[in-house]
Design a protein around this motif. Sequence first.
Motif, PDB file in Angstrom:
ATOM      1  N   GLN A   1      25.207  10.613  36.779  1.00 13.77           N
ATOM      2  CA  GLN A   1      24.268  11.363  37.608  1.00 13.77           C
ATOM      3  C   GLN A   1      22.978  11.593  36.820  1.00 13.77           C
ATOM      4  OE1 GLN A   1      25.897  15.021  39.058  1.00 13.77           O
ATOM      5  NE2 GLN A   1      24.076  15.555  40.241  1.00 13.77           N
ATOM      6  N   VAL A   2      21.846  11.386  37.501  1.00 14.60           N
ATOM      7  CA  VAL A   2      20.553  11.527  36.847  1.00 14.60           C
ATOM      8  C   VAL A   2      20.338  12.977  36.437  1.00 14.60           C
ATOM      9  CG1 VAL A   2      18.071  11.318  37.146  1.00 14.60           C
ATOM     10  CG2 VAL A   2      19.608   9.610  38.149  1.00 14.60           C
ATOM     11  N   GLN A   3      19.809  13.151  35.252  1.00 11.67           N
ATOM     12  CA  GLN A   3      19.467  14.482  34.772  1.00 11.67           C
ATOM     13  C   GLN A   3      17.960  14.558  34.551  1.00 11.67           C
ATOM     14  OE1 GLN A   3      21.867  15.397  31.320  1.00 11.67           O
ATOM     15  NE2 GLN A   3      23.480  16.268  32.590  1.00 11.67           N
ATOM     16  N   VAL A   4      17.355  15.607  35.101  1.00 16.19           N
ATOM     17  CA  VAL A   4      15.936  15.888  34.897  1.00 16.19           C
ATOM     18  C   VAL A   4      15.868  17.302  34.344  1.00 16.19           C
ATOM     19  CG1 VAL A   4      13.657  16.041  35.944  1.00 16.19           C
ATOM     20  CG2 VAL A   4      15.353  14.416  36.854  1.00 16.19           C
ATOM     21  N   VAL A   5      15.511  17.428  33.080  1.00 15.70           N
ATOM     22  CA  VAL A   5      15.577  18.722  32.399  1.00 15.70           C
ATOM     23  C   VAL A   5      14.186  19.180  32.001  1.00 15.70           C
ATOM     24  CG1 VAL A   5      16.551  19.982  30.464  1.00 15.70           C
ATOM     25  CG2 VAL A   5      17.898  18.168  31.571  1.00 15.70           C
ATOM     26  N   GLU A   6      13.803  20.322  32.535  1.00 16.81           N
ATOM     27  CA  GLU A   6      12.507  20.925  32.216  1.00 16.81           C
ATOM     28  C   GLU A   6      12.715  22.040  31.198  1.00 16.81           C
ATOM     29  OE1 GLU A   6      11.893  20.568  36.971  1.00 16.81           O
ATOM     30  OE2 GLU A   6      13.450  21.549  35.784  1.00 16.81           O
ATOM     31  N   SER A   7      11.691  22.263  30.391  1.00 17.54           N
ATOM     32  CA  SER A   7      11.749  23.360  29.429  1.00 17.54           C
ATOM     33  C   SER A   7      10.341  23.864  29.152  1.00 17.54           C
ATOM     34  CB  SER A   7      12.419  22.912  28.127  1.00 17.54           C
ATOM     35  OG  SER A   7      11.697  21.859  27.527  1.00 17.54           O
ATOM     36  N   GLY A   8      10.274  25.088  28.634  1.00 16.46           N
ATOM     37  CA  GLY A   8       8.997  25.624  28.178  1.00 16.46           C
ATOM     38  C   GLY A   8       8.370  26.696  29.040  1.00 16.46           C
ATOM     39  N   GLY A   9       8.971  27.075  30.131  1.00 15.68           N
ATOM     40  CA  GLY A   9       8.367  28.074  30.996  1.00 15.68           C
ATOM     41  C   GLY A   9       8.512  29.484  30.456  1.00 15.68           C
ATOM     42  N   GLY A  10       8.068  30.454  31.258  1.00 16.50           N
ATOM     43  CA  GLY A  10       8.181  31.846  30.873  1.00 16.50           C
ATOM     44  C   GLY A  10       6.980  32.650  31.314  1.00 16.50           C
ATOM     45  N   LEU A  11       6.718  33.718  30.571  1.00 17.99           N
ATOM     46  CA  LEU A  11       5.623  34.635  30.885  1.00 17.99           C
ATOM     47  C   LEU A  11       4.465  34.416  29.927  1.00 17.99           C
ATOM     48  CD1 LEU A  11       4.521  37.188  32.347  1.00 17.99           C
ATOM     49  CD2 LEU A  11       5.714  38.534  30.590  1.00 17.99           C
ATOM     50  N   VAL A  12       3.265  34.361  30.468  1.00 16.43           N
ATOM     51  CA  VAL A  12       2.067  34.192  29.647  1.00 16.43           C
ATOM     52  C   VAL A  12       0.954  35.043  30.239  1.00 16.43           C
ATOM     53  CG1 VAL A  12       1.288  32.163  30.935  1.00 16.43           C
ATOM     54  CG2 VAL A  12       0.528  32.481  28.580  1.00 16.43           C
ATOM     55  N   GLN A  13       0.064  35.515  29.394  1.00 22.59           N
ATOM     56  CA  GLN A  13      -1.040  36.340  29.868  1.00 22.59           C
ATOM     57  C   GLN A  13      -2.153  35.482  30.471  1.00 22.59           C
ATOM     58  OE1 GLN A  13      -2.326  38.817  26.614  1.00 22.59           O
ATOM     59  NE2 GLN A  13      -0.723  40.328  27.012  1.00 22.59           N
ATOM     60  N   PRO A  14      -2.925  36.034  31.380  1.00 28.27           N
ATOM     61  CA  PRO A  14      -4.071  35.294  31.919  1.00 28.27           C
ATOM     62  C   PRO A  14      -4.985  34.828  30.796  1.00 28.27           C
ATOM     63  CG  PRO A  14      -3.686  37.255  33.219  1.00 28.27           C
ATOM     64  CD  PRO A  14      -2.767  37.355  32.024  1.00 28.27           C
ATOM     65  N   GLY A  15      -5.442  33.596  30.918  1.00 25.65           N
ATOM     66  CA  GLY A  15      -6.275  32.994  29.893  1.00 25.65           C
ATOM     67  C   GLY A  15      -5.486  32.286  28.804  1.00 25.65           C
ATOM     68  N   GLY A  16      -4.188  32.458  28.811  1.00 26.87           N
ATOM     69  CA  GLY A  16      -3.353  31.847  27.794  1.00 26.87           C
ATOM     70  C   GLY A  16      -2.989  30.414  28.099  1.00 26.87           C
ATOM     71  N   SER A  17      -2.155  29.854  27.227  1.00 28.92           N
ATOM     72  CA  SER A  17      -1.733  28.463  27.357  1.00 28.92           C
ATOM     73  C   SER A  17      -0.211  28.373  27.316  1.00 28.92           C
ATOM     74  CB  SER A  17      -2.314  27.617  26.220  1.00 28.92           C
ATOM     75  OG  SER A  17      -3.718  27.597  26.266  1.00 28.92           O
ATOM     76  N   MET A  18       0.282  27.291  27.860  1.00 31.50           N
ATOM     77  CA  MET A  18       1.723  27.040  27.865  1.00 31.50           C
ATOM     78  C   MET A  18       1.946  25.543  28.037  1.00 31.50           C
ATOM     79  SD  MET A  18       4.609  28.590  30.459  1.00 31.50           S
ATOM     80  CE  MET A  18       4.575  30.226  29.690  1.00 31.50           C
ATOM     81  N   LYS A  19       3.019  25.044  27.428  1.00 32.67           N
ATOM     82  CA  LYS A  19       3.337  23.625  27.537  1.00 32.67           C
ATOM     83  C   LYS A  19       4.739  23.456  28.104  1.00 32.67           C
ATOM     84  CE  LYS A  19       3.265  19.322  24.858  1.00 32.67           C
ATOM     85  NZ  LYS A  19       2.967  18.737  23.523  1.00 32.67           N
ATOM     86  N   LEU A  20       4.837  22.651  29.132  1.00 31.28           N
ATOM     87  CA  LEU A  20       6.122  22.315  29.725  1.00 31.28           C
ATOM     88  C   LEU A  20       6.537  20.914  29.304  1.00 31.28           C
ATOM     89  CD1 LEU A  20       5.613  23.577  33.409  1.00 31.28           C
ATOM     90  CD2 LEU A  20       6.413  24.845  31.403  1.00 31.28           C
ATOM     91  N   SER A  21       7.832  20.732  29.173  1.00 32.77           N
ATOM     92  CA  SER A  21       8.383  19.429  28.814  1.00 32.77           C
ATOM     93  C   SER A  21       9.423  19.000  29.845  1.00 32.77           C
ATOM     94  CB  SER A  21       9.049  19.491  27.431  1.00 32.77           C
ATOM     95  OG  SER A  21       8.137  19.900  26.442  1.00 32.77           O
ATOM     96  N   VAL A  23      12.424  15.774  30.422  1.00 33.98           N
ATOM     97  CA  VAL A  23      13.112  14.558  29.999  1.00 33.98           C
ATOM     98  C   VAL A  23      14.065  14.111  31.101  1.00 33.98           C
ATOM     99  CG1 VAL A  23      14.617  13.496  28.288  1.00 33.98           C
ATOM    100  CG2 VAL A  23      12.982  15.249  27.586  1.00 33.98           C
ATOM    101  N   VAL A  24      14.027  12.846  31.407  1.00 31.24           N
ATOM    102  CA  VAL A  24      14.924  12.257  32.403  1.00 31.24           C
ATOM    103  C   VAL A  24      15.948  11.387  31.680  1.00 31.24           C
ATOM    104  CG1 VAL A  24      15.100  10.806  34.464  1.00 31.24           C
ATOM    105  CG2 VAL A  24      13.079  12.247  34.105  1.00 31.24           C
ATOM    106  N   SER A  25      17.196  11.520  32.102  1.00 33.24           N
ATOM    107  CA  SER A  25      18.243  10.707  31.478  1.00 33.24           C
ATOM    108  C   SER A  25      19.281  10.307  32.525  1.00 33.24           C
ATOM    109  CB  SER A  25      18.903  11.466  30.329  1.00 33.24           C
ATOM    110  OG  SER A  25      19.508  12.655  30.809  1.00 33.24           O
TER     111      SER A  25
END
Length: 118
Positions: A1-21, A23-25
């Motif tokens: 079964q295909v797996q699509v896994v996201e990571s990196g979310g959460g809470l951030v303040q306005p004006g801030g930065s965040m990176k999501l990742s 991977v598909v397997s």
Amino acid sequence: QVQVVESGGGLVQPGGSMKLSCVVSRHRFGLNIMGWYRQALGKPRELVATMTRAGYTTFGDSVKNRFGISGDIYKNTVYLQMNSLKPEDTAVYYCNARATIKSVPDYWGRGIQVTVAS
């Protein structure tokens, strides 16, 4: 079964930065396009950004010049760099991958929450 896994979310303040990742397997066919969509509460799912194997990128109007997409589709990996975040960027972000075979349905992750708040 295909797996699509996201990571990196959460809470951030306005004006801030965040990176999501993402991977598909365990997929059977090669991937042609990978990207991100998002859905805010009470709103339809919308395009955030996509990239092709050749490196062509597309961005939703609301994130242009603030978000960047990168990765290596041959390695089944895509990233979303989000800068200058605004409260209206708050949403569940979904990783999407499209196979080289057009008849194969898109692969979707379960989604990851991004909340922009002070």
